[in-house]
Design a protein around this motif. Structure first.
Motif, mmCIF file in Angstrom:
data_model
loop_
_atom_site.group_PDB
_atom_site.id
_atom_site.type_symbol
_atom_site.label_atom_id
_atom_site.label_comp_id
_atom_site.label_asym_id
_atom_site.label_seq_id
_atom_site.Cartn_x
_atom_site.Cartn_y
_atom_site.Cartn_z
ATOM 1 N N ILE A 30 43.140 40.505 41.970
ATOM 2 C CA ILE A 30 42.139 40.674 40.906
ATOM 3 C C ILE A 30 40.749 40.827 41.520
ATOM 4 O O ILE A 30 39.982 41.710 41.120
ATOM 5 N N SER A 31 40.427 39.990 42.504
ATOM 6 C CA SER A 31 39.106 40.089 43.136
ATOM 7 C C SER A 31 38.935 41.421 43.864
ATOM 8 O O SER A 31 37.863 42.020 43.819
ATOM 9 N N ILE A 34 38.123 44.089 41.287
ATOM 10 C CA ILE A 34 36.736 43.982 40.811
ATOM 11 C C ILE A 34 35.772 44.560 41.831
ATOM 12 O O ILE A 34 34.864 45.324 41.486
ATOM 13 N N THR A 40 32.412 46.867 37.523
ATOM 14 C CA THR A 40 33.093 45.598 37.238
ATOM 15 C C THR A 40 32.574 44.491 38.143
ATOM 16 O O THR A 40 32.593 43.326 37.758
ATOM 17 N N LYS A 41 32.090 44.845 39.327
ATOM 18 C CA LYS A 41 31.514 43.846 40.232
ATOM 19 C C LYS A 41 30.295 43.194 39.585
ATOM 20 O O LYS A 41 30.105 41.985 39.673
ATOM 21 N N LEU A 43 29.720 43.150 36.222
ATOM 22 C CA LEU A 43 30.167 42.460 35.010
ATOM 23 C C LEU A 43 30.981 41.197 35.295
ATOM 24 O O LEU A 43 30.954 40.251 34.523
ATOM 25 N N PHE A 44 31.712 41.197 36.383
ATOM 26 C CA PHE A 44 32.628 40.094 36.666
ATOM 27 C C PHE A 44 32.234 39.290 37.909
ATOM 28 O O PHE A 44 33.098 38.733 38.580
ATOM 29 N N PHE A 45 30.945 39.215 38.214
ATOM 30 C CA PHE A 45 30.510 38.415 39.355
ATOM 31 C C PHE A 45 30.962 36.962 39.205
ATOM 32 O O PHE A 45 31.230 36.280 40.180
ATOM 33 N N TRP A 46 31.067 36.508 37.957
ATOM 34 C CA TRP A 46 31.515 35.135 37.688
ATOM 35 C C TRP A 46 32.923 34.912 38.218
ATOM 36 O O TRP A 46 33.250 33.831 38.691
ATOM 37 N N TYR A 47 33.783 35.938 38.122
ATOM 38 C CA TYR A 47 35.148 35.795 38.633
ATOM 39 C C TYR A 47 35.133 35.676 40.163
ATOM 40 O O TYR A 47 35.882 34.887 40.732
ATOM 41 N N LEU A 48 34.290 36.483 40.810
ATOM 42 C CA LEU A 48 34.192 36.421 42.265
ATOM 43 C C LEU A 48 33.708 35.041 42.718
ATOM 44 O O LEU A 48 34.191 34.507 43.721
ATOM 45 N N TYR A 51 36.670 32.780 42.298
ATOM 46 C CA TYR A 51 37.624 33.008 43.390
ATOM 47 C C TYR A 51 37.179 32.255 44.650
ATOM 48 O O TYR A 51 37.972 31.571 45.285
#
Length: 170
Positions: A30-31, A34, A40-41, A43-48, A51
């Motif tokens: 997933i990372s 992104i 998406t990087k 928008l989804f910095f929170w996921y990184l 991780y």
């Protein structure tokens, strides 16, 4: 390859895996997805961040989303696992806990290149693979081995330093 297929490209290799490693591999994919897409990087910095905190700090697995890893990758247990971001790992590979795959210092504070690991490689626990070297296809590396030289395809190696044991029957 679609998003779902990309995320679960390692499912087949992890069906029998009862360890947290199979979850680490999904979070890793997933990372990677992104980071490959700039929008998406953002928008989804929170996921990184998630991780980094969960996988690296709580699960003790240093596996950068920049690492190139082929499909059907399996991590067995995973604790204490360190893989250099510039390492290349082929398809259908297994890696076990307390293993380090990294670069070595070549002098004057400079570091060499990361290892390149082929397809169908099985790496035992507590193994160290260090330096600018190539590990061929269909290789089994015994637990506790220290690999500092290239390994030809179809080999079983073990020891410190790792030495050829026999040809691999596959």
């Amino acid at each position: 390859m679609g998003v779902i297929n990309y995320i679960f490209q390692d499912k087949q290799a992890n069906i029998a895996n009862p360890t947290k490693g199979k979850y680490v591999v999904v979070l890793f994919r997933i990372s990677q997805l992104i980071v490959k897409r700039k929008i998406t990087k953002i928008l989804f910095f929170w996921y990184l961040l998630f991780y980094r905190v969960v996988v690296e700090y709580f699960m003790c697995v240093e596996l950068s989303w920049h690492t190139a890893i082929g499909p059907n990758f399996a991590i067995w247990h995973g604790t204490g696992l360190v893989i250099h971001p510039e390492t290349t790992i082929g398809s259908n590979c297994n890696i076990r806990q307390c293993t380090t795959v990294g670069v070595k210092q070549i002098g004057n504070g400079l570091y060499g290149n990361a290892p390149k690991i082929g397809n169908f490689v099985d790496i035992g626990c507590n193994t160290v693979i260090i330096g600018d070297l190539v590990i061929g296809d269909y290789v089994a590396i015994g637990a506790g081995s220290v690999v500092v030289k290239p390994i030809e395809s179809n080999a079983v190696v073990a020891g410190n330093p790792a030495k050829f044991i026999r040809l691999l029957n596959h």
